[in-house]
Scaffold this active site. Structure first.
Site, PDB file in Angstrom:
ATOM      1  N   GLY A 177      64.711  79.792  45.861  1.00 30.33           N
ATOM      2  CA  GLY A 177      65.776  80.367  45.027  1.00 30.33           C
ATOM      3  C   GLY A 177      65.648  81.867  44.829  1.00 30.33           C
ATOM      4  CB  THR A 178      63.717  84.446  46.721  1.00 31.12           C
ATOM      5  OG1 THR A 178      62.762  83.447  47.042  1.00 31.12           O
ATOM      6  CG2 THR A 178      63.026  85.749  46.390  1.00 31.12           C
ATOM      7  CB  THR A 179      68.758  84.824  47.949  1.00 31.87           C
ATOM      8  OG1 THR A 179      67.860  84.663  49.048  1.00 31.87           O
ATOM      9  CG2 THR A 179      69.874  85.760  48.327  1.00 31.87           C
ATOM     10  N   GLY A 230      72.889  75.770  49.626  1.00 32.22           N
ATOM     11  CA  GLY A 230      72.833  76.149  48.216  1.00 32.22           C
ATOM     12  C   GLY A 230      73.009  74.971  47.281  1.00 32.22           C
ATOM     13  CE  LYS A 263      63.538  80.878  53.375  1.00 31.59           C
ATOM     14  NZ  LYS A 263      64.601  81.848  53.174  1.00 31.59           N
ATOM     15  NE  ARG A 301      66.003  74.289  46.878  1.00 32.96           N
ATOM     16  CZ  ARG A 301      66.777  74.719  47.868  1.00 32.96           C
ATOM     17  NH1 ARG A 301      66.379  75.707  48.652  1.00 32.96           N
ATOM     18  NH2 ARG A 301      67.963  74.192  48.071  1.00 32.96           N
ATOM     19  CG  HIS A 319      57.696  85.088  49.150  1.00 35.73           C
ATOM     20  ND1 HIS A 319      58.588  84.485  48.310  1.00 35.73           N
ATOM     21  CD2 HIS A 319      58.418  85.520  50.225  1.00 35.73           C
ATOM     22  CE1 HIS A 319      59.808  84.545  48.840  1.00 35.73           C
ATOM     23  NE2 HIS A 319      59.725  85.177  49.996  1.00 35.73           N
ATOM     24  CB  SER A 369      65.438  75.550  52.171  1.00 37.06           C
ATOM     25  OG  SER A 369      66.053  76.803  52.170  1.00 37.06           O
TER      26      SER A 369
HETATM   27  P1  PAP Z   1      63.548  83.542  50.419  1.00 40.34           P
HETATM   28  O1  PAP Z   1      62.471  82.974  49.547  1.00 40.34           O
HETATM   29  O2  PAP Z   1      63.188  83.620  51.851  1.00 40.34           O
HETATM   30  O3  PAP Z   1      64.094  84.841  49.911  1.00 40.34           O
HETATM   31  P2  PAP Z   1      65.474  81.824  49.146  1.00 40.34           P
HETATM   32  O4  PAP Z   1      66.567  82.662  48.663  1.00 40.34           O
HETATM   33  O5  PAP Z   1      64.472  81.377  48.148  1.00 40.34           O
HETATM   34  O6  PAP Z   1      64.758  82.513  50.396  1.00 40.34           O
HETATM   35  O7  PAP Z   1      66.000  80.505  49.818  1.00 40.34           O
HETATM   36  C1  PAP Z   1      67.261  80.368  50.376  1.00 40.34           C
HETATM   37  C2  PAP Z   1      67.861  79.142  49.738  1.00 40.34           C
HETATM   38  O8  PAP Z   1      68.564  79.513  48.544  1.00 40.34           O
HETATM   39  C3  PAP Z   1      68.875  78.492  50.646  1.00 40.34           C
HETATM   40  O9  PAP Z   1      68.839  77.110  50.312  1.00 40.34           O
HETATM   41  P3  PAP Z   1      69.314  75.967  51.346  1.00 40.34           P
HETATM   42  O10 PAP Z   1      68.640  76.247  52.651  1.00 40.34           O
HETATM   43  O11 PAP Z   1      68.846  74.683  50.750  1.00 40.34           O
HETATM   44  O12 PAP Z   1      70.782  76.056  51.387  1.00 40.34           O
HETATM   45  C4  PAP Z   1      70.152  79.170  50.179  1.00 40.34           C
HETATM   46  O13 PAP Z   1      71.329  78.492  50.559  1.00 40.34           O
HETATM   47  C5  PAP Z   1      69.938  79.176  48.683  1.00 40.34           C
HETATM   48  N1  PAP Z   1      70.745  80.181  47.992  1.00 40.34           N
HETATM   49  C6  PAP Z   1      70.934  81.483  48.329  1.00 40.34           C
HETATM   50  N2  PAP Z   1      71.721  82.084  47.441  1.00 40.34           N
HETATM   51  C7  PAP Z   1      72.060  81.153  46.518  1.00 40.34           C
HETATM   52  C8  PAP Z   1      72.892  81.173  45.343  1.00 40.34           C
HETATM   53  N3  PAP Z   1      73.534  82.263  44.958  1.00 40.34           N
HETATM   54  N4  PAP Z   1      73.003  80.021  44.638  1.00 40.34           N
HETATM   55  C9  PAP Z   1      72.364  78.901  45.012  1.00 40.34           C
HETATM   56  N5  PAP Z   1      71.576  78.816  46.112  1.00 40.34           N
HETATM   57  C10 PAP Z   1      71.423  79.926  46.860  1.00 40.34           C
END
Ligand code: PAP
Length: 317
Positions: free
Chosen positions: A66-68, A282, A64, A152, A130, A160
């Site tokens: 910023g991986t995606t 995001g 959570k 983050r 991770h 998140s």
């Molecule tokens: P993961 O580690 O399980 O893969 P990860 O992608 O790190 O998850 O976390 C998801 C967070 O990144 C979400 O944050 P939020 O809950 O605070 O909203 C998600 O909205 C955010 N996120 C996904 N894609 C993007 C993007 N392109 N730009 C900015 N934030 C993003």
């Protein structure tokens, strides 16, 4: 409680249980991080069998953070030339979840298939993890491959994660209140915790081996995405001036979160999560809607203690 039996060949190398998931499943501390039984099995197997290449590129993160986003950016940077010919071959990000373009080593590659054959993947292979730096598969640390780490601020990371757990069932984490999730985070009792050690290990590795490990924060990506992408392209040895803007736009939250594939409740891969759980707000600062003053004080105290002397601090807005 979900039952899980470890394969015989790793039973002798199991650590003692160190915590429990809400449904009573044991969690194990292995090389300093907290893992569920499935994750532990995958970690031990990857440690034994994963053979890294010097050309491999890893996206590393505590969940959570910023991986995606980083996966989409790195996929785009590495495939920038083919993305130029949009008409002949549409950008894969338009129809594929970023998580299906860069697979997670412990959640997918080594958990679905005990000893997967990944030798046929052409270089540069892109993976994510991770794991903390200290718990990465040994071969990965010694082969000269590159790691881009994203962290983050812990307040937004907890928020998140808590929202994420509400969207599917995983060992009872879905039943935890925000306060309970906060407690577990502070105690390092969530999968891949403790958080601060995770951050500090990659920070140290990035200082000692700046050509191998790059350290980024979600907040700096939000503040200056273009600048960060330029630094990543330089780090990976793939500099491109004119493509940077296109890449930033393609990987923006607005663009990705509005694509059908990423709005889908389907699980398009072997992961246990639907595609849409990776997109929520995001933004930086949603902690303001969840944290009490006492929580801020407690977490700030831990943050200061842990980061003391590291020269690093988080941004919260
Ligand atoms: P993961 O580690 O399980 O893969 P990860 O992608 O790190 O998850 O976390 C998801 C967070 O990144 C979400 O944050 P939020 O809950 O605070 O909203 C998600 O909205 C955010 N996120 C996904 N894609 C993007 C993007 N392109 N730009 C900015 N934030 C993003």
């Amino acid at each position: 409680m979900a039952s899980f039996s470890f394969p015989k060949d790793i039973q002798s190398s199991l650590p003692l249980p160190a915590a429990k998931l809400p449904d009573g499943t044991n969690m194990f501390q292995w090389k300093g991080i907290m893992l569920s039984p499935q994750l532990l099995q995958a970690a031990i197997t990857a440690d034994k069998h994963f053979s890294a290449r010097s050309t491999d590129i890893f996206v590393a993160s505590y969940p959570k953070c910023g991986t995606t986003w980083l996966k989409s950016l790195i996929f785009s940077i590495i495939n920038q030339h083919s993305l130029n010919q949009e008409k002949e071959s549409p950008n894969p990000l338009l129809s594929t979840s970023p998580h299906d373009l860069i697979h997670n080593l412990e959640l997918e590659v080594y958990s679905m298939d005990p000893i997967p054959d990944i030798t046929g993947i052409p270089s540069p292979r892109l993976f994510s993890t991770h794991h903390s730096y200290g718990s990465l598969p040994e071969s990965l640390k010694h082969c000269g491959c590159q790691i881009v780490y994203i962290t983050r601020n812990p307040r937004d990371s907890i928020v998140s994660f808590w929202h994420f757990t509400k969207k599917f069932s995983y060992h009872g984490l879905e039943y935890l209140s925000f306060e309970e999730t906060f407690e577990r985070f502070c105690e390092g009792a969530l999968p891949f915790g403790p958080f601060f050690e995770h951050v500090l290990q990659y920070l140290k590795a990035s200082k000692e081996m700046p050509e191998k490990v790059m350290f980024l924060t979600y907040e700096e990506m939000i503040a200056d995405t273009k600048g960060v992408v330029k630094r990543v392209t330089a780090f990976l040895g793939r500099p491109v001036e004119e493509e940077v803007e296109k890449i930033v736009e393609m990987c923006s939250f607005e663009k990705l979160s509005n694509l059908e594939v990423n709005k889908s409740e389907e699980n398009t891969s072997k992961r246990r999560y639907p595609n849409n759980v990776f997109f929520r707000k995001g933004a930086v600062g949603d902690w303001m809607n969840h944290f009490t003053p006492e929580m801020i004080e407690r977490l700030d105290h831990i943050t200061q203690q842990k980061l003391q002397g590291s020269g690093f601090e988080f941004r919260f807005d």
